[in-house]
Scaffold this motif. Structure first.
Motif, PDB file in Angstrom:
ATOM      1  N   GLY A 125       0.829  -1.197   0.000  1.00 28.18           N
ATOM      2  CA  GLY A 125       0.000   0.000   0.000  1.00 28.18           C
ATOM      3  C   GLY A 125       0.862   1.244   0.000  1.00 28.18           C
ATOM      4  N   PHE A 126       0.283   2.343   0.450  1.00 25.96           N
ATOM      5  CA  PHE A 126       1.000   3.620   0.489  1.00 25.96           C
ATOM      6  C   PHE A 126       0.848   4.248   1.866  1.00 25.96           C
ATOM      7  N   GLU A 127       1.779   5.142   2.162  1.00 27.95           N
ATOM      8  CA  GLU A 127       1.667   5.984   3.352  1.00 27.95           C
ATOM      9  C   GLU A 127       1.926   7.416   2.934  1.00 27.95           C
ATOM     10  N   LEU A 128       0.966   8.274   3.214  1.00 27.66           N
ATOM     11  CA  LEU A 128       1.091   9.702   2.928  1.00 27.66           C
ATOM     12  C   LEU A 128       1.205  10.466   4.234  1.00 27.66           C
ATOM     13  N   LEU A 129       2.004  11.504   4.238  1.00 25.59           N
ATOM     14  CA  LEU A 129       1.967  12.493   5.305  1.00 25.59           C
ATOM     15  C   LEU A 129       1.545  13.791   4.636  1.00 25.59           C
ATOM     16  N   LEU A 130       0.376  14.291   5.037  1.00 25.35           N
ATOM     17  CA  LEU A 130      -0.195  15.493   4.433  1.00 25.35           C
ATOM     18  C   LEU A 130      -0.246  16.603   5.467  1.00 25.35           C
ATOM     19  N   ARG A 131      -0.230  17.818   4.969  1.00 32.44           N
ATOM     20  CA  ARG A 131      -0.333  18.994   5.830  1.00 32.44           C
ATOM     21  C   ARG A 131      -1.231  19.992   5.114  1.00 32.44           C
ATOM     22  N   TYR A 132      -2.191  20.573   5.849  1.00 33.06           N
ATOM     23  CA  TYR A 132      -3.079  21.565   5.233  1.00 33.06           C
ATOM     24  C   TYR A 132      -3.666  22.480   6.297  1.00 33.06           C
ATOM     25  N   LYS A 133      -4.163  23.620   5.832  1.00 34.09           N
ATOM     26  CA  LYS A 133      -4.785  24.589   6.723  1.00 34.09           C
ATOM     27  C   LYS A 133      -6.301  24.461   6.599  1.00 34.09           C
ATOM     28  N   SER A 134      -6.982  24.363   7.741  1.00 35.36           N
ATOM     29  CA  SER A 134      -8.446  24.260   7.747  1.00 35.36           C
ATOM     30  C   SER A 134      -9.048  25.617   7.379  1.00 35.36           C
ATOM     31  N   ASP A 135     -10.347  25.616   7.151  1.00 29.92           N
ATOM     32  CA  ASP A 135     -11.049  26.859   6.803  1.00 29.92           C
ATOM     33  C   ASP A 135     -10.933  27.920   7.892  1.00 29.92           C
ATOM     34  N   ASN A 136     -10.732  27.492   9.148  1.00 29.04           N
ATOM     35  CA  ASN A 136     -10.585  28.466  10.231  1.00 29.04           C
ATOM     36  C   ASN A 136      -9.125  28.786  10.554  1.00 29.04           C
ATOM     37  N   GLY A 137      -8.208  28.361   9.686  1.00 26.14           N
ATOM     38  CA  GLY A 137      -6.806  28.768   9.804  1.00 26.14           C
ATOM     39  C   GLY A 137      -5.903  27.866  10.619  1.00 26.14           C
ATOM     40  N   LEU A 138      -6.402  26.744  11.090  1.00 22.15           N
ATOM     41  CA  LEU A 138      -5.587  25.822  11.897  1.00 22.15           C
ATOM     42  C   LEU A 138      -4.878  24.823  10.984  1.00 22.15           C
ATOM     43  N   TRP A 139      -3.567  24.659  11.178  1.00 19.20           N
ATOM     44  CA  TRP A 139      -2.799  23.699  10.385  1.00 19.20           C
ATOM     45  C   TRP A 139      -2.977  22.295  10.960  1.00 19.20           C
ATOM     46  N   TYR A 140      -3.317  21.356  10.087  1.00 20.38           N
ATOM     47  CA  TYR A 140      -3.457  19.949  10.443  1.00 20.38           C
ATOM     48  C   TYR A 140      -2.400  19.123   9.739  1.00 20.38           C
ATOM     49  N   GLN A 141      -2.001  18.033  10.387  1.00 22.83           N
ATOM     50  CA  GLN A 141      -1.208  16.994   9.732  1.00 22.83           C
ATOM     51  C   GLN A 141      -2.069  15.754   9.676  1.00 22.83           C
ATOM     52  N   GLN A 142      -1.933  15.017   8.584  1.00 23.18           N
ATOM     53  CA  GLN A 142      -2.738  13.818   8.388  1.00 23.18           C
ATOM     54  C   GLN A 142      -1.838  12.735   7.824  1.00 23.18           C
ATOM     55  N   ARG A 143      -1.806  11.613   8.513  1.00 24.81           N
ATOM     56  CA  ARG A 143      -1.050  10.449   8.053  1.00 24.81           C
ATOM     57  C   ARG A 143      -2.062   9.438   7.543  1.00 24.81           C
ATOM     58  N   VAL A 144      -1.885   9.011   6.319  1.00 31.45           N
ATOM     59  CA  VAL A 144      -2.840   8.115   5.664  1.00 31.45           C
ATOM     60  C   VAL A 144      -2.103   6.877   5.186  1.00 31.45           C
ATOM     61  N   THR A 145      -2.613   5.721   5.564  1.00 34.00           N
ATOM     62  CA  THR A 145      -2.105   4.464   5.034  1.00 34.00           C
ATOM     63  C   THR A 145      -3.272   3.817   4.302  1.00 34.00           C
ATOM     64  N   GLY A 146      -3.046   3.427   3.051  1.00 30.70           N
ATOM     65  CA  GLY A 146      -4.142   2.861   2.277  1.00 30.70           C
ATOM     66  C   GLY A 146      -3.680   1.734   1.376  1.00 30.70           C
ATOM     67  N   PHE A 147      -4.628   0.869   1.029  1.00 25.80           N
ATOM     68  CA  PHE A 147      -4.328  -0.237   0.131  1.00 25.80           C
ATOM     69  C   PHE A 147      -5.625  -0.790  -0.442  1.00 25.80           C
ATOM     70  N   ALA A 148      -5.511  -1.434  -1.596  1.00 27.81           N
ATOM     71  CA  ALA A 148      -6.639  -2.115  -2.220  1.00 27.81           C
ATOM     72  C   ALA A 148      -6.520  -3.597  -1.928  1.00 27.81           C
ATOM     73  N   VAL A 149      -7.658  -4.224  -1.681  1.00 29.60           N
ATOM     74  CA  VAL A 149      -7.688  -5.663  -1.416  1.00 29.60           C
ATOM     75  C   VAL A 149      -8.990  -6.204  -1.995  1.00 29.60           C
ATOM     76  N   GLY A 150      -8.890  -7.109  -2.944  1.00 29.48           N
ATOM     77  CA  GLY A 150     -10.085  -7.664  -3.573  1.00 29.48           C
ATOM     78  C   GLY A 150     -10.946  -6.569  -4.155  1.00 29.48           C
ATOM     79  N   ASP A 151     -12.204  -6.536  -3.765  1.00 29.76           N
ATOM     80  CA  ASP A 151     -13.148  -5.521  -4.235  1.00 29.76           C
ATOM     81  C   ASP A 151     -13.307  -4.383  -3.239  1.00 29.76           C
ATOM     82  N   ALA A 152     -12.261  -4.111  -2.456  1.00 29.35           N
ATOM     83  CA  ALA A 152     -12.356  -3.080  -1.425  1.00 29.35           C
ATOM     84  C   ALA A 152     -11.107  -2.190  -1.414  1.00 29.35           C
ATOM     85  N   PHE A 153     -11.279  -1.025  -0.823  1.00 24.47           N
ATOM     86  CA  PHE A 153     -10.166  -0.113  -0.570  1.00 24.47           C
ATOM     87  C   PHE A 153     -10.222   0.234   0.915  1.00 24.47           C
TER      88      PHE A 153
END
Length: 184
Positions: A125-153
């Motif tokens: 699968g993959f691992e992302l580290l994302l960073r973004y500013k919310s609509d109210n100006g707060l910076w968030y970090q988001q770590r995402v791990t994802g993969f496909a398996v059969g008919d699912a994600f």
């Protein structure tokens, strides 16, 4: 005005049907038809549709979310399916594109800090580290791990404000990820 009232009523009904449950030593093992996982004591959990959420201080301060969706609906905002035949880097690109499309302004502040291969329960699968500013100006970090398996994600996401909270619970995310087992 009627639309706002309907949205508020729907929101109330959805939260009334699902309640947060405290996680103690007796219920750290979570079993579904699709996966099993061990979650941290002292947090709270909520199951809403395909989404399983846990948080300690509230979902705006930190949350770990596990989502298993049909492959065809994995990236609904951009109308693209997930597939085991895609490279992990391609799945990661689709995830980011879908995330941007879900937000009304396209998340112009979104930064992909890292995008690397990962293995979850022996699956590529993959691992992302994302960073973004919310609509109210707060910076968030988001770590995402994802993969496909059969008919699912499957995606396992940790999100918290970049300042202070992210570093506090990143270790718990790693423990949840290490304990995650797919049944599909």
């Amino acid at each position: 005005m009627l639309r706002i009232a309907c949205m508020l009523m729907l929101s109330f009904l959805l939260t009334a049907c699902n309640t947060w449950q405290r996680i103690d030593a007796s219920n750290t093992q979570v079993e579904t038809d699709q996966y099993s996982v061990v979650v941290p004591v002292g947090w709270v959990q909520l199951k809403v549709g395909d989404h399983f959420l846990i948080t300690r201080d509230g979902p705006d301060l930190q949350k770990i979310q596990i989502t298993v969706s049909e492959a065809e609906k994995a990236f609904a905002a951009i109308e693209k399916p997930a597939s085991e035949s895609l490279l992990p880097s391609e799945l990661a690109e689709l995830y980011v594109a879908d995330l941007r499309k879900q937000h009304k302004n396209g998340l112009p502040s979104l930064e992909v800090v890292t995008n690397r291969p990962a293995t979850v329960d022996g699956r590529p699968g993959f691992e992302l580290l994302l960073r973004y500013k919310s609509d109210n100006g707060l910076w968030y970090q988001q770590r995402v791990t994802g993969f496909a398996v059969g008919d699912a994600f499957c995606s396992i996401v940790y999100r918290a404000p970049a300042l202070h909270y992210y570093a506090l619970d990143d270790r718990q995310y790693g423990e949840v990820l290490a304990a995650f087992r797919m049944k599909l």
